[in-house]
Scaffold this motif. Structure first.
Motif, PDB file in Angstrom:
ATOM      1  N   TYR A 279       0.854  -1.189   0.000  1.00  0.00           N
ATOM      2  CA  TYR A 279       0.000   0.000   0.000  1.00  0.00           C
ATOM      3  C   TYR A 279       0.889   1.237   0.000  1.00  0.00           C
ATOM      4  O   TYR A 279       2.120   1.143   0.129  1.00  0.00           O
ATOM      5  CB  TYR A 279      -0.951   0.008   1.204  1.00  0.00           C
ATOM      6  N   LYS A 280       0.226   2.389  -0.144  1.00  0.00           N
ATOM      7  CA  LYS A 280       0.979   3.643  -0.215  1.00  0.00           C
ATOM      8  C   LYS A 280       1.075   4.253   1.180  1.00  0.00           C
ATOM      9  O   LYS A 280       0.070   4.442   1.854  1.00  0.00           O
ATOM     10  CB  LYS A 280       0.250   4.608  -1.153  1.00  0.00           C
ATOM     11  N   THR A 297      -7.104   0.723   4.066  1.00  0.00           N
ATOM     12  CA  THR A 297      -6.498   1.563   3.038  1.00  0.00           C
ATOM     13  C   THR A 297      -6.635   0.841   1.699  1.00  0.00           C
ATOM     14  O   THR A 297      -7.112  -0.290   1.661  1.00  0.00           O
ATOM     15  CB  THR A 297      -5.012   1.850   3.361  1.00  0.00           C
ATOM     16  N   SER A 298      -6.209   1.458   0.604  1.00  0.00           N
ATOM     17  CA  SER A 298      -6.227   0.752  -0.681  1.00  0.00           C
ATOM     18  C   SER A 298      -4.968  -0.099  -0.783  1.00  0.00           C
ATOM     19  O   SER A 298      -3.859   0.441  -0.715  1.00  0.00           O
ATOM     20  CB  SER A 298      -6.223   1.758  -1.835  1.00  0.00           C
ATOM     21  N   TYR A 299      -5.135  -1.383  -0.944  1.00  0.00           N
ATOM     22  CA  TYR A 299      -3.983  -2.272  -1.164  1.00  0.00           C
ATOM     23  C   TYR A 299      -3.784  -2.387  -2.658  1.00  0.00           C
ATOM     24  O   TYR A 299      -4.709  -2.718  -3.391  1.00  0.00           O
ATOM     25  CB  TYR A 299      -4.218  -3.619  -0.480  1.00  0.00           C
TER      26      TYR A 299
END
Ligand SMILES: Nc1ncnc2c1ncn2[C@@H]1O[C@H](COP(=O)(O)OP(=O)(O)OP(=O)(O)O)[C@@H](O)[C@H]1O
Ligand SMILES: O=C(O)[C@H](O)COP(=O)(O)O
Length: 402
Positions: A279-280, A297-299
């Protein structure tokens, strides 16, 4: 195999409606890959050599997605490949389109506007219903014949795919013919050693049935991308939700959670899930183990441990199929999974098939050599459906007695 008429059966000098698939990755409104254009340009060249007047029908993206754009730049890209002008009209079957079609002469090529902007093209319905749409009723009377070259959309029962062949003389274009034969041939191959399939990308409806239908042929399905996260969610992990404004998970979960849960239970030794994800974090790539994951979060990619596990399996395989990217490879920070897997496949002598309009783009983007793979299909959903042996609506629509 299905019998259909091909360009070999087509009389020269006709007015043709030709359905192609130049649906491409688009970033900030700009087309990123011309692989499909190059293939369809060969069909169009052959038709031009036979002195036809040609109107092209195509789609780009899906309504509601930011890849859903006009086809004006597609005309320019096609024109480059054909080395001749391709006129574009910002209309599909209204007055403006009809006037442009009316002016078509032999040797002309006209591209009509994104057919998914036209009412009646979507959703998927029976061919008889699609043949009744205004799109099909209007355009079918303007041409002598219909050529279907859009193999990559042949799994969709949309008006421009299944409607026209019911009411017009219909032929398969060269891309349709070649992809159909090649993908059927791959399906019929048998292997003595392990067969691995990498399933990623964003489209659950195309990918999940494959686990059920190819479970007797594939030894391991290694999952990544949105598909991997949906399976991880079914496995009880706290991820696979829409966060940061994404709209990729919740509606797919609603539609497919039962199928995913069943597939996971039935094929628990065959389905292989990521054990870590990337992730970021403050603009950099960070990784976390899936076990005990809590961060919403966005993976965006599979993690290093997962890449190692998947590439080990690839090294031991006799055949590897790929459908969909395991991460957002368009962003270099999240390309490790997709590039790692493709490089590992390229390093082996196994039979390897890579499919997917977006996924195939990664081969070019990261300077991999297409010759290191047995086959790279320009189709995604249609290719993987063909592998299962299921029929394709767009091929069935062309069927005729041999
Ligand atoms: N974790 C992720 N989050 C968001 N997008 C992802 C993720 N993993 C992969 N993707 C995206 O998946 C896309 C490729 O998947 P897609 O479902 O479009 O499949 P395809 O088989 O390449 O294409 P098609 O079926 O359209 O021919 C890539 O553009 C990539 O950015
Ligand atoms: O890229 C594809 O897979 C085809 O163009 C079909 O697009 P779709 O998945 O939006 O129907």
């Amino acid at each position: 195999m299905t019998s259909f008429q091909t360009l070999d059966d087509l009389e020269p000098g006709q007015r043709l409606l030709v359905r192609i698939d130049v649906n491409a990755p688009v970033e900030d409104g700009v087309v990123q890959d011309d692989r499909r254009f190059a293939r369809h340009a060969e069909t169009v060249q052959e038709l031009l050599a036979d002195d036809h007047a040609i109107a092209l029908l195509a789609h780009q993206g899906r309504p509601g997605r930011d890849t859903f754009v006009s086809l004006d730049q597609h005309a320019a890209i096609l024109s480059d490949h054909l080395d001749r002008p391709v006129e574009f009209v910002a209309d599909t079957c209204g007055e403006e389109a009809l006037s442009a079609i009316d002016g078509l002469e032999r040797g002309d090529v006209l591209l009509l506007e994104n057919v998914r902007m036209c009412e009646g093209e979507l959703p998927e319905e029976a061919p008889e219903t699609k043949a009744e749409t205004e799109l099909v009723r209007t355009l079918s009377t303007e041409f002598d014949a219909y050529v279907s070259d859009a193999y990559a959309t042949a799994h969709r029962s949309h008006a421009s795919i299944v409607g026209f062949p019911l009411v017009m003389d219909a032929y398969a274009g060269r891309v349709m013919e070649q992809e159909y034969r090649a993908n059927t041939a791959i399906r019929e191959r048998a292997f003595d050693g392990p067969v691995t399939m990498i399933l990623g990308g964003t489209k659950a409806e195309d990918t999940i049935p494959v686990v059920e239908q190819l479970a007797d042929v594939v030894d391991h399905f290694c999952l990544g991308g949105i598909i991997g996260e949906l399976f991880l969610r079914a496995d009880g992990h706290d991820l696979g939700y829409d966060v940061d404004g994404t709209e990729l998970f919740d509606h797919q979960w609603e539609a497919h959670s039962e199928t995913i849960t069943d597939a996971l239970e039935t094929h628990d030794t065959t389905v292989v899930l990521p054990t870590d994800l990337a992730y970021k974090d403050d603009g950099d790539r960070a990784e976390t183990a899936v076990e005990g994951i809590e961060k919403q979060t966005s993976y965006l990619d599979i993690g290093s441990e997962t890449i190692d596990r998947y590439t080990d399996r690839i090294a031991d395989s006799e055949a590897v199929y790929v459908k969909g990217a395991v991460g957002v490879f368009e962003d270099e920070r999240f390309a490790n999974g997709t590039v790692g897997i493709l490089s590992a496949i390229a390093d082996t002598d196994c039979v390897s098939v890579v499919g997917g309009g977006d996924t195939a783009h990664s081969i070019e983007l990261y300077d991999l050599d297409e010759d290191d793979f047995t086959r790279v299909s320009i189709a995604g959903g249609a290719y993987v459906r063909a592998l299962t042996g299921a029929s394709l609506a767009g091929i069935d629509a062309l069927e005729c007695d041999s």
